[in-house]
Write an enzyme that holds these catalytic residues in place. Structure first.
Site, PDB file in Angstrom:
ATOM      1  N   GLU A 255      -4.974  -4.859 -13.546  1.00  0.00           N
ATOM      2  CA  GLU A 255      -4.193  -5.181 -12.348  1.00  0.00           C
ATOM      3  C   GLU A 255      -3.591  -6.577 -12.488  1.00  0.00           C
ATOM      4  OE1 GLU A 255      -4.905  -5.551  -7.488  1.00  0.00           O
ATOM      5  OE2 GLU A 255      -6.606  -5.613  -8.865  1.00  0.00           O
ATOM      6  N   LYS A 326       1.064  -0.072  -5.156  1.00  0.00           N
ATOM      7  CA  LYS A 326      -0.210   0.054  -4.449  1.00  0.00           C
ATOM      8  C   LYS A 326       0.021   0.329  -2.966  1.00  0.00           C
ATOM      9  CE  LYS A 326      -4.727  -2.201  -4.016  1.00  0.00           C
ATOM     10  NZ  LYS A 326      -5.521  -3.396  -4.373  1.00  0.00           N
ATOM     11  N   CYS A 378      -7.338  -0.703  -7.911  1.00  0.00           N
ATOM     12  CA  CYS A 378      -8.483  -1.422  -7.363  1.00  0.00           C
ATOM     13  C   CYS A 378      -9.114  -0.699  -6.170  1.00  0.00           C
ATOM     14  CB  CYS A 378      -8.058  -2.844  -6.984  1.00  0.00           C
ATOM     15  SG  CYS A 378      -9.442  -3.967  -6.660  1.00  0.00           S
TER      16      CYS A 378
END
Length: 502
Positions: A255, A326, A378
């Protein structure tokens, strides 16, 4: 309860803990709804206070707050999460006392309570997973991720494993406390039936092709992550770790591995695209995109290098459509609710890169060297419905990227990896997880084998995974079948009780 999860993995403790809280909070003449609520709240404080203590590591190390203030914030967070089990025990006790007026049949009252409690508890857990963006961490079913019960994951998922854990804990409690064997026998019969039906309802199986992968763990210190002077050294470090290992199909960086906004890194990305294509590989990396016209910031994953196996050139261009944004953002870390009020209060509410804009709820899989990749950035790996909604028939592999450097040498990264394994089991997909400083790993949901690199080291994990074909029952149906059964059971019991009490 904390010891039942990773990294300790003493999963039988979960059954003991749930049996004890049931024994303490099950309604009776002495246990009123108020008492049941109190026991549920105290249990919740311990469950989350110890279980997510790793959150305090980030607050203490990077929040810029006095210790007493950071501890108060943790207490507020855990008290909020404890409300849900408190409500589950309190509401079920209230409903029980309101509807059950005849208590001369001792065994019947236990059966009635569990059939009221179970749907209410699962409803509270669902609310915990959705309210205020949701925080479904430490759901009970995760304790069984690495237990023999995980053969049921492709069928009923983590949600169903939570139900199994509660039913079995209740059955053992009643067997020991009241010598009532029927609940245990019925639960055992249910488990055997589910286990025998799993191979027929989930047809995941290996196919011959193996995919070579390289997972690069840069181990960049968190306090240097967004230092402008460290941007180029960080990018060069990842490039150097990759340069000698291009003989793979797919390279993965973590990430925001490139600590530069995408437009400023255009030259670097173009060269990276050419290098990957020249070596017949694709590379997926995290990067931040700032769009000046709308003044929005996105936490993205992009693909450079070969998109399809038959292509000979790279395809990278700024804003090309082979990217993922995301969607599930982490409160405080990636966006700040009521930011006009909170940001001036403390450094905790003004962290670097805490103003992201979420992407769409449904996005296409990434395509890298012919592989269809289902991404989860994540925190997103915690949301099973979100992953399932983005799962496609053509999906080959589950990819999750993260930066757990915020949480140091705590049990947080181990719990994070355990949650990722559960998603892999539910969907029947190989798991690739690449992080800044660990846990970086490749996991096979059929053999349950995991290959990992060491935490807190700069290294690469060069390995391969077997492609898996077929679909799981859970990937097609999710929690819907179980919810239907829970709702039918709940209202059936209420109707029966109402008729009895007339």
């Amino acid at each position: 309860m904390t010891f039942s999860y990773a990294p300790f993995n003493f999963w039988p403790l979960a059954f003991l803990c749930i049996a004890i809280i049931m024994n303490n909070a099950m309604p009776s003449k002495s246990i009123t709804p108020k008492e049941a609520t109190k026991h549920g709240f105290i249990f919740g404080l311990g469950w989350f206070g110890a279980g997510i203590s790793w959150v305090h590591v980030a607050i203490a190390d990077f929040g810029g707050l006095p210790l007493i203030v950071s501890l108060i914030l943790m207490l507020i967070l855990c008290a909020y999460l404890a409300i849900y089990p408190a409500l589950a025990f309190g509401l079920s006790a209230k409903l029980y006392h309101k509807t059950v007026t005849i208590e001369n049949n001792v065994s019947a009252k236990y059966y009635l309570w569990i059939m009221l409690f179970l749907p209410i508890f699962m409803l509270m857990e669902t609310l915990r997973a959705t309210m205020l963006t949701g925080f479904p961490w430490l759901s009970l079913g995760y304790a069984l991720t690495d237990s023999p019960f995980n053969i049921l994951s492709p069928l009923i998922g983590e949600f169903g494993l939570t139900v199994i854990l509660i039913l079995l804990s209740f059955s053992v409690l009643i067997l020991i406390k009241r010598k009532l064997w029927q609940p245990f026998a019925l639960t055992a019969l249910l488990l055997v039936s589910l286990a025998l039906s799993t191979p027929y309802l989930s047809d995941s199986h290996y196919i011959k092709k193996e995919v070579k992968v390289l997972l690069v763990q840069g181990n960049i210190q968190q306090n240097l992550k967004w230092d402008p002077d460290q941007a180029w050294p960080t990018m060069q470090k990842y490039l150097d770790l990759t340069r000698k290992n291009w003989d793979v199909d797919l390279v993965l960086w973590p990430e925001a591995a490139i600590p530069e906004i995408e437009t400023y890194a255009n030259s670097f990305l173009t060269q990276l695209d050419s290098a990957a294509s020249f070596n017949n590989a694709a590379l997926i990396t995290g990067i931040v995109d700032y769009q000046r016209d709308t003044k929005t910031v996105y936490n993205n994953l992009i693909v450079v290098g070969k998109k399809n196996t038959d292509s000979t050139q790279g395809h990278y261009q700024y804003l090309h459509n082979n990217r993922y944004t995301k969607h599930k953002l982490l409160p405080i870390g990636e966006f700040v609710p009521f930011e006009d009020f909170l940001r001036p209060l403390a450094p905790l509410f003004n962290l670097a890169m805490s103003s992201f804009t979420p992407g769409e709820a449904i996005q296409k899989n990434l395509i890298a060297n012919g592989l269809h990749v289902l991404p989860a950035n994540c925190f997103e790996i915690v949301f099973s419905d979100y992953l399932r909604n983005n799962h496609e028939k053509s999906t080959d592999v589950l990819l999750t990227v993260s930066n757990d450097a915020w949480f140091g040498d705590s049990h947080g990264p181990h719990q994070h990896m355990q949650i990722a394994r559960m998603r892999s089991q539910e969907l029947g997909l190989p798991l690739l997880r690449v992080t800044n400083n660990g846990i970086t790993a490749v996991y096979d949901p059929l053999s349950h084998e995991q290959i990992s690199s060491k935490q807190f080291e700069t290294n690469v994990l060069k390995t391969q995974f077997k492609k898996i074909s077929g679909t799981t029952f859970y990937s097609k149906n999710g929690d819907t079948p179980l919810w239907v059964l829970l709702i039918i059971t709940f209202f059936s019991i209420l109707i029966i009780l109402r008729k009895k009490n007339k």
